[in-house]
Design an enzyme around this catalytic site. Structure first.
Site, short mmCIF file in Angstrom:
data_model
loop_
_atom_site.label_atom_id
_atom_site.label_comp_id
_atom_site.label_asym_id
_atom_site.label_seq_id
_atom_site.Cartn_x
_atom_site.Cartn_y
_atom_site.Cartn_z
N ASP A 228 0.85 -1.18 0.00
CA ASP A 228 0.00 0.00 0.00
C ASP A 228 0.89 1.23 0.00
O ASP A 228 2.10 1.15 0.25
CB ASP A 228 -0.91 -0.02 1.24
CG ASP A 228 -2.04 0.99 1.17
OD1 ASP A 228 -2.26 1.60 0.10
OD2 ASP A 228 -2.73 1.17 2.20
N CYS A 267 -3.98 -1.60 -3.42
CA CYS A 267 -5.34 -1.06 -3.45
C CYS A 267 -5.44 0.28 -4.20
O CYS A 267 -6.54 0.75 -4.46
CB CYS A 267 -5.90 -0.93 -2.04
SG CYS A 267 -5.03 0.23 -0.97
#
Length: 313
Positions: A228, A267
Site C-alpha cells: 500500500d 489497493c
C-alpha cells in the site's frame, strides 16, 4: 426500507464467516452477470432505495464504485462531503445519523476517525457501511479476496504476504486471515507494526498471522504479495515514513522470492518508485486493475446484503 436491526457492514471481524463467504460468492456471481443484477440479489423495492455516501476525505475508487454499484442494483445515490454537512459546523454525529436515517435507506461513510463510524452505527437505524477509516478498510479486502480467488482459487490455506506499513488495510487483512483461514505474513518496520489490540485479537482466535521486520521473510514462497502507499492522506510525517519503509519496496527482486505463480496486489493509488516499482505494477503478476474493478462487484454484494437481499450459496 426500514429494518428493526440494521445490517451494518463495519468490519470483517464483526461478521460470521458464513455471512462473509456468502457476500464473496455473491460478488463472484454479480461479476459474472455483468451490469444486469440477477433478480435474486436485488433488494425489494430497490427502485425507491437511496444510499447516502459521506466522504470526509477525497476518494476515486470508493466513490465511483459505490455510486455505480448502487445504480446497477437499481437504486439511487446522494453524495456528500464534509462541507455539505452541518457536522462541519458542530452538529453531532449522533444527530446527523438519526436525521439521515429518516431520509435514506443506507449510508456509506468514509471517515477520518474510526470512532465517527462507531458513533454513527450506534445512532443509525439504517444499514451503515465502512468505506474506510483510519482503523480499517473492510470493503477493500473483500474486493481483494474476490480478486485472489478469481486468479488463484479459494483463499483458504493460501499464504498472503503484506509488505510495508501495518496500517488500516493491513488490519482488515488480519481480520480476514482469521475468518477465511489463510496464512498472513506481515513484513514491516517495528515502528509501523499493526496495532497491538489487533494482534491480540488474532492470537485470541488462533489466527495464522506472523509479523517480522523482514520483507523477504514475509514474501518467501507466498501466493500473493500486497502493499500500500507509504503516506496516507492527512499523515504529516512523510519524510520519516519513507525512510523507514524504503527497504520494503516491492521490486522484481523481492517478487522473485515469492511463489513463481504469485500475484501482486495494491489497493491504489500507487506511487511508482516508492512502495512498488513500475515493472512490478505493470508486470504480468500484477492484478491491480482487476482488484480495482472488483471493488464494484464486492460492494454491490455488500449493499445487497445490507439491504436485506439473499446471498449466493
Amino acid at each position: 426500507m426500514r429494518q428493526n436491526t440494521p445490517r451494518h457492514f463495519l468490519d470483517i471481524h464483526l461478521l460470521g464467516t458464513d455471512t462473509l463467504r456468502g457476500i464473496l460468492d455473491t460478488a463472484h456471481a454479480m461479476k459474472r452477470s455483468g451490469k444486469r443484477t440477477p433478480e435474486k440479489f436485488r433488494p425489494s423495492d430497490i427502485e425507491n432505495t437511496v444510499l447516502v455516501m459521506i466522504f470526509e476525505k477525497p476518494s476515486t475508487r470508493t466513490r465511483v464504485s459505490f455510486d455505480v454499484g448502487m445504480r446497477q442494483l437499481g437504486g439511487q445515490t446522494v453524495m456528500l462531503n464534509h462541507t455539505d454537512l452541518q457536522l462541519g459546523r458542530g452538529e453531532t454525529v449522533a444527530d446527523t445519523a438519526r436525521v439521515l436515517s429518516r431520509y435514506a435507506d443506507a449510508i456509506m461513510l468514509r471517515a477520518n476517525d474510526h470512532q465517527t463510524l462507531l458513533e454513527f452505527s450506534e445512532n443509525s437505524s439504517i444499514p451503515l457501511i465502512n468505506g474506510l477509516t483510519d482503523y480499517s478498510h473492510p470493503c477493500q479486502i473483500m474486493a481483494d479476496i474476490v480478486t485472489y480467488e478469481e486468479s488463484k482459487g479459494p483463499i483458504s490455506g493460501s499464504t498472503i504476504a503484506w509488505v510495508g506499513d501495518g496500517n488500516n488495510v493491513a488490519t482488515s487483512w488480519m481480520h480476514a486471515a482469521v475468518k477465511f483461514d489463510f496464512e498472513l505474513r506481515i513484513g514491516c518496520p517495528k515502528k509501523l507494526s499493526p496495532a497491538k489490540e489487533v494482534v491480540a485479537w488474532v492470537k485470541k482466535h488462533n489466527g495464522r498471522v506472523s509479523i517480522s521486520d523482514s520483507a523477504r521473510e514475509a514474501v518467501a514462497g507466498a501466493d500473493c504479495v500486497v502493499t500500500d502507499t507509504w503516506v496516507s492522506m492527512g499523515q504529516k510525517d512523510a519524510r520519516l515514513r519513507k525512510a523507514l519503509l524504503a527497504p520494503y519496496a516491492v521490486t522484481q527482486e523481492l517478487m522473485q522470492a515469492a511463489d513463481p505463480d504469485a500475484i501482486f496486489m495494491h489497493c491504489l493509488p500507487a506511487y511508482r518508485g516508492n512502495e512498488v516499482t513500475t515493472d512490478v505494477l505493470e508486470g504480468p503478476q500484477s492484478v491491480v486493475f482487476d482488484e480495482a474493478e472488483n471493488r464494484l462487484h464486492a460492494q454491490k454484494a455488500i449493499l445487497s446484503w445490507c439491504l436485506g437481499a439473499g446471498l449466493s450459496g
